[in-house]
Write a protein that holds these residues in place. Structure first.
Motif, short mmCIF file in Angstrom:
data_model
loop_
_atom_site.label_atom_id
_atom_site.label_comp_id
_atom_site.label_asym_id
_atom_site.label_seq_id
_atom_site.Cartn_x
_atom_site.Cartn_y
_atom_site.Cartn_z
N ASN A 169 0.83 -1.20 0.00
CA ASN A 169 0.00 0.00 0.00
C ASN A 169 0.86 1.25 0.00
O ASN A 169 1.82 1.35 0.78
CB ASN A 169 -0.89 0.04 1.24
N ILE A 170 0.49 2.20 -0.84
CA ILE A 170 1.21 3.47 -0.94
C ILE A 170 0.19 4.60 -0.84
O ILE A 170 -0.79 4.63 -1.59
CB ILE A 170 1.97 3.58 -2.27
N GLY A 171 0.42 5.52 0.07
CA GLY A 171 -0.44 6.69 0.20
C GLY A 171 0.37 7.95 -0.01
O GLY A 171 1.60 7.94 -0.09
N ASN A 196 4.67 8.79 -10.39
CA ASN A 196 4.01 9.41 -11.54
C ASN A 196 2.65 8.77 -11.79
O ASN A 196 1.68 9.45 -12.15
CB ASN A 196 4.89 9.27 -12.79
N PHE A 197 2.60 7.48 -11.58
CA PHE A 197 1.35 6.74 -11.78
C PHE A 197 0.30 7.19 -10.75
O PHE A 197 -0.88 7.34 -11.09
CB PHE A 197 1.62 5.25 -11.67
N TYR A 198 0.73 7.38 -9.52
CA TYR A 198 -0.18 7.87 -8.47
C TYR A 198 -0.82 9.19 -8.91
O TYR A 198 -2.04 9.39 -8.77
CB TYR A 198 0.59 8.03 -7.17
N GLN A 199 -0.02 10.08 -9.45
CA GLN A 199 -0.53 11.37 -9.89
C GLN A 199 -1.47 11.22 -11.08
O GLN A 199 -2.51 11.89 -11.16
CB GLN A 199 0.61 12.32 -10.24
N ALA A 200 -1.11 10.33 -12.02
CA ALA A 200 -1.97 10.11 -13.19
C ALA A 200 -3.32 9.53 -12.76
O ALA A 200 -4.36 9.91 -13.30
CB ALA A 200 -1.27 9.17 -14.17
N CYS A 201 -3.30 8.63 -11.79
CA CYS A 201 -4.55 8.06 -11.28
C CYS A 201 -5.39 9.12 -10.58
O CYS A 201 -6.62 9.14 -10.70
CB CYS A 201 -4.25 6.91 -10.32
N THR A 202 -4.74 10.01 -9.85
CA THR A 202 -5.46 11.10 -9.18
C THR A 202 -6.17 11.96 -10.21
O THR A 202 -7.36 12.32 -10.02
CB THR A 202 -4.49 11.95 -8.35
N GLU A 203 -5.50 12.29 -11.30
CA GLU A 203 -6.10 13.13 -12.34
C GLU A 203 -7.27 12.40 -13.01
O GLU A 203 -8.33 13.01 -13.27
CB GLU A 203 -5.04 13.52 -13.36
#
Length: 312
Positions: free
Chosen positions: A102-104, A135-142
């Protein structure tokens, strides 16, 4: 709805008003009738998804002792490595045949303490330090924000209603590995037990192995098989509470295959989208026309903690 619909998100992003409204209506129908959909043309690149799946595999290939140094410790941080059978999504079954990481989002106020106390953020082997995954975390957020905007319009709310209530990015990116089986499982043991997700929406990226199943309103289990160039999106418990069951938080599971894929590992990545901890989840006015509120108000953070405590 007995099949999970495939929805082209590009019309919502770049289309004219009528095309945008069509997508909004399709998303409303999917969330209302089955709680799952496939989205295509999401603008998350294949290369980035493949890089994340590769980094996930590399991490799970590490020796167990090394992974345990990054172990999940408590529901308050909800970060780190979760070993085989540690989690029991269906409390009536044995532990799930999977491992996870898990990554937050690391909150700025916690950086000094976290650097001293948690190898999840500091160890060189930690996925939380990998640039592809960040980078993937940010893309998923968008992408999640786009979906939340469409959902807001579907519910006759201002377009930014949900994104404003998610602007602290309390999301969890979860890397998942379901190993190949070299011995028979325990009675009623599966890869991921029947459960619903806890937050507002979930984005799921799965490899070609498959195994995900979704329970329809009639109680029938149907396969949510991988479809190339799509992402699975489903609504969770807090969205169901917010909407007074206008949108459903559908039970789903990952079963053990009964074909040659039994001898293959399965990898997936889930992005669990959670509202800000202090957001009060209270029945939306547009969802009270046919019936009174089903649930009392609850803070999003309190609900998440209660579900994590029950799961672990």
């Amino acid at each position: 709805m007995l099949e999970i619909p495939v929805i082209d998100l590009s019309s919502f992003t770049t289309g004219k008003a009528t095309a945008r409204q069509t997508v909004v209506q399709q998303i409303y129908q999917a969330c209302h009738e089955i709680g799952f959909m496939y989205l295509k043309n999401t603008n998350i690149s294949h290369n980035l998804i493949n890089q994340v799946l590769k980094q996930s595999k590399d991490f799970f290939d590490l020796p167990l002792a090394e992974k345990q140094q990054l172990a999940w410790t408590n529901e308050f941080s909800n970060q780190g490595y979760v070993g085989f059978e540690r989690e029991r999504l269906n409390p009536n079954n044995p532990g799930d045949l999977k491992e996870a990481f898990n990554i937050g989002k690391q909150k700025a106020i916690d950086i000094d303490v976290t650097d001293r106390l948690s190898p999840v953020f500091t160890a060189s082997s930690s996925p939380a330090k990998n640039p592809h995954i960040l980078n993937f975390y940010q893309a998923c957020t968008e992408l999640a924000n786009k979906v939340l905007q469409a959902i807001a319009l579907a519910l006759e709310l201002p377009q930014d209603f949900f994104t404003t209530n998610h602007n602290q990015q309390n999301h969890t990116l979860r890397l998942l590995h379901y190993p190949s089986l070299s011995q028979p499982p325990k009675l009623r043991q599966v890869r991921a037990g029947e459960h619903s997700d806890y937050g507002s929406i979930t984005l799921l990226f799965q490899d070609e192995v498959g195994g995900l199943e979704v329970r329809t309103a009639s109680g029938k289990w149907i396969a949510a098989a991988p479809i190339p160039d799509t992402i699975v999106v489903n609504t969770g418990d807090l969205m169901e509470r917010w909407t007074n069951h206008v949108f459903c938080s559908t039970k789903h599971r990952v079963m053990i295959p009964n074909d040659h894929t039994l001898n293959q590992s399965r990898y997936s990545v889930a992005f669990f989208c959670h509202p800000n901890d202090n957001t009060e989840i209270v029945c939306l006015e547009s969802c009270q026309r046919d019936k009174s509120p089903i649930y009392p108000p609850i803070l999003a953070g309190e609900y998440l903690l209660s579900r994590l405590q029950a799961t672990y």
